[in-house]
Design an enzyme around this catalytic site. Structure first.
Site, PDB file in Angstrom:
ATOM      1  CG  ASP A  82      34.463  30.516  61.965  1.00 14.96           C
ATOM      2  OD1 ASP A  82      34.087  30.764  60.799  1.00 14.96           O
ATOM      3  OD2 ASP A  82      35.342  29.675  62.222  1.00 14.96           O
ATOM      4  CG  HIS A 413      29.549  25.935  67.710  1.00 12.12           C
ATOM      5  ND1 HIS A 413      30.020  26.101  68.985  1.00 12.12           N
ATOM      6  CD2 HIS A 413      30.473  26.508  66.896  1.00 12.12           C
ATOM      7  CE1 HIS A 413      31.170  26.749  68.958  1.00 12.12           C
ATOM      8  NE2 HIS A 413      31.475  27.002  67.679  1.00 12.12           N
ATOM      9  CG  ASP A 464      20.357  20.427  70.409  1.00 12.07           C
ATOM     10  OD1 ASP A 464      21.209  21.177  69.897  1.00 12.07           O
ATOM     11  OD2 ASP A 464      19.130  20.634  70.335  1.00 12.07           O
ATOM     12  CD  GLU A 473      31.837  25.333  63.740  1.00  9.19           C
ATOM     13  OE1 GLU A 473      32.085  26.496  63.392  1.00  9.19           O
ATOM     14  OE2 GLU A 473      32.665  24.614  64.334  1.00  9.19           O
TER      15      GLU A 473
END
Length: 492
Positions: A82, A413, A464, A473
């Site tokens: 993020d 991710h 995946d 992530e």
């Protein structure tokens, strides 16, 4: 899905050719993996990127951070996939990355990666020092920029993000002794890592000054930071501050050359952690135990003996991996703790195994576990087996370090990696428009070289998928400790 090496040339602007890898007798090129691991920290950079930036698909981002408080909070690292700067895991990343440099400085130098490792430490340390701004006094520390909820409601590359960049602080009336102590540990460890014999150490001295002030702040104003910064609670809530305070005291003891204040704090501590089940961003007792046993400078008293006993039992639990102490072994040979980013526990435990094996070798000693004597070579072999698993010696025959080898996850991710580079497509990607990329069942356009994903489940199964954030992530806390281990394993 499997990634292919040519993607590196197109997406990174920096190539580690798998065809030219120098594999050791165990089948992996640890030096190539080391190079990749340090590239990852360049991917995670926030702020104005330097001319030396090697990962060319990233651009400048978050250049106004701190503006709401009229302070400069640019720079630092995004923690994972993020665009929030969480100070607690960022500080721990800097501490463990610095530890890697301190323990394996010569090996990093021989591999040609010491400068890159020190650059990675300094990028994080620069930010943490700025976050301890003089404008607010010694008892103010900024511990987060951005809000997790609003950030997670969007899927944008950091260069485009327009979510709120609110800065959050702890201070004397709203304390955060856990994050203040961890930041003290990070800056003290960075001061050691960045000290060069015979050179001007004014920068290291500045970091050490911040570390000392933050340790006093943490000691004198106790309280868990997520109570003062509720927005952190959902993402990086802290379970206590006694481990961070000891961790900081241990690094300050080392950084100051053994000042009495820090020795007294350590020897006077009543909670030494006991035998822990993990070493993580939230639980540093194992790190404290390993550091102090390795230093071997504290007086031989009851507390020092307890530190050694607790550390050795943790290592024995890892070595015997029978479920005791919270760790077991997957059928394919991976140490297993948790379904969410298990690899963070693996890499941290591996660093402890490696440094303790070297300590035992120097002492010409072995480790006595229940019913067995464990040699330093066996500890190193276990550490190597975990690195090998990460690099592809596993039932999925997949490298969980992105960009290493010919097969690795391609739907990582990660916002920046999954959206086209701003340099390739400068049109703004909106908050909700980015979810078109999130929902694509196709490889990321940018290869996040050196990242280590959360990893497979307890039965060695990995999906995946970009939506599979628990497994797919990556995080800085996972990669920082493996830098030292890869340097240790690299051929001389």
């Amino acid at each position: 899905m499997a990634g292919r090496a040519p993607l590196l040339a197109a997406a990174i602007g920096f190539v580690v050719s798998t065809s030219c890898m120098v594999r050791d007798v165990h089948g992996h090129d640890y030096r190539a993996a080391l190079t990749l691991s340090l590239l990852y920290f360049e991917v995670q950079r926030s702020g104005k990127l330097p001319p030396s930036q090697r990962v060319q698909w990233r651009g400048d981002s978050a250049l106004g951070d701190g503006g709401d408080h009229r302070v400069d909070l640019t720079g630092g690292y995004y923690d994972a996939g993020d665009n929030v700067k969480f100070g607690f895991p960022m500080a721990f990343t800097v501490t463990t990355l610095s530890w890697s440099v301190v323990e394996y400085r010569d090996e990093l130098d021989e591999a040609g990666e010491l400068t890159h490792a020190r650059d990675a430490v300094r990028w994080g340390a620069d930010y943490l020092a700025r976050a301890h701004t003089s404008a607010g006094g010694a008892d103010v520390l900024y511990v987060q920029v951005g809000d997790g909820d609003s950030d997670h409601s969007c899927w944008q590359r950091p260069e485009d993000m327009d979510t709120p960049r609110t800065a959050y602080m702890v201070n004397a009336s709203s304390p955060g002794s856990d994050v203040a102590a961890e930041t003290a540990a990070a800056l003290a460890a960075a001061a050691v890592a960045l000290t060069t014999p015979g050179a001007d150490d004014s920068y290291a001295s500045t970091l050490l000054g911040h570390a000392k002030q933050l340790f006093e702040f943490a000691k004198n104003h106790r309280g868990l930071y997520h109570h003062s910064v509720p927005s952190a609670a959902e993402f990086y809530a802290s379970s206590g501050d006694e481990d961070e305070l000891l961790w900081a005291a241990a690094w300050l003891y080392i950084a100051t050359g053994g000042e009495e204040e820090y020795k007294a704090y350590i020897t006077g501590a009543t909670n030494l952690g006991g035998v822990r089940s993990e070493f993580s961003w939230d639980d540093k007792f194992v790190g404290v135990q390993a550091l102090l046993v390795l230093q071997g400078k504290l007086p031989s008293n009851g507390s020092n003996a307890a530190l050694k006993t607790n550390l050795e039992q943790f290592i024995c639990n890892v070595v015997q991996h029978s479920g005791g102490g919270g760790v077991r072994l997957s059928p394919g040979g991976m140490l297993w703790w948790n379904s969410w980013n298990n690899m963070q526990y693996v890499t941290l435990a591996t660093l402890v195994l490696a440094v303790h094996a070297d300590h035992l070798t120097a002492a010409k000693a072995s480790l006595q576990c229940s019913g067995a004597m464990v040699s330093p070579a066996q500890l190193t072999a276990l550490a190597r087996s975990q690195v090998d698993y990460i690099l592809g010696t596993n039932p999925e025959t997949t490298s969980y370090m992105i960009g290493y080898g010919s097969r690795y996850p391609v739907e990582v991710h990660h916002r920046a990696a999954s959206v086209p580079s701003i340099k390739a497509d400068p049109m703004k990607v909106t908050c909700k428009g980015g979810f078109d990329y999130y929902n694509k069942n196709s490889p990321n356009p940018n290869v996040i070289a050196g990242a280590i994903v959360g990893g497979p489940d307890a039965d060695d199964q990995y999906s995946d998928s970009r939506q599979n954030f628990q497994q797919a992530e990556p995080a800085t806390v996972t990669v920082a400790p493996i830098v030292g281990v890869l340097a240790r394993l690299s051929p001389s």
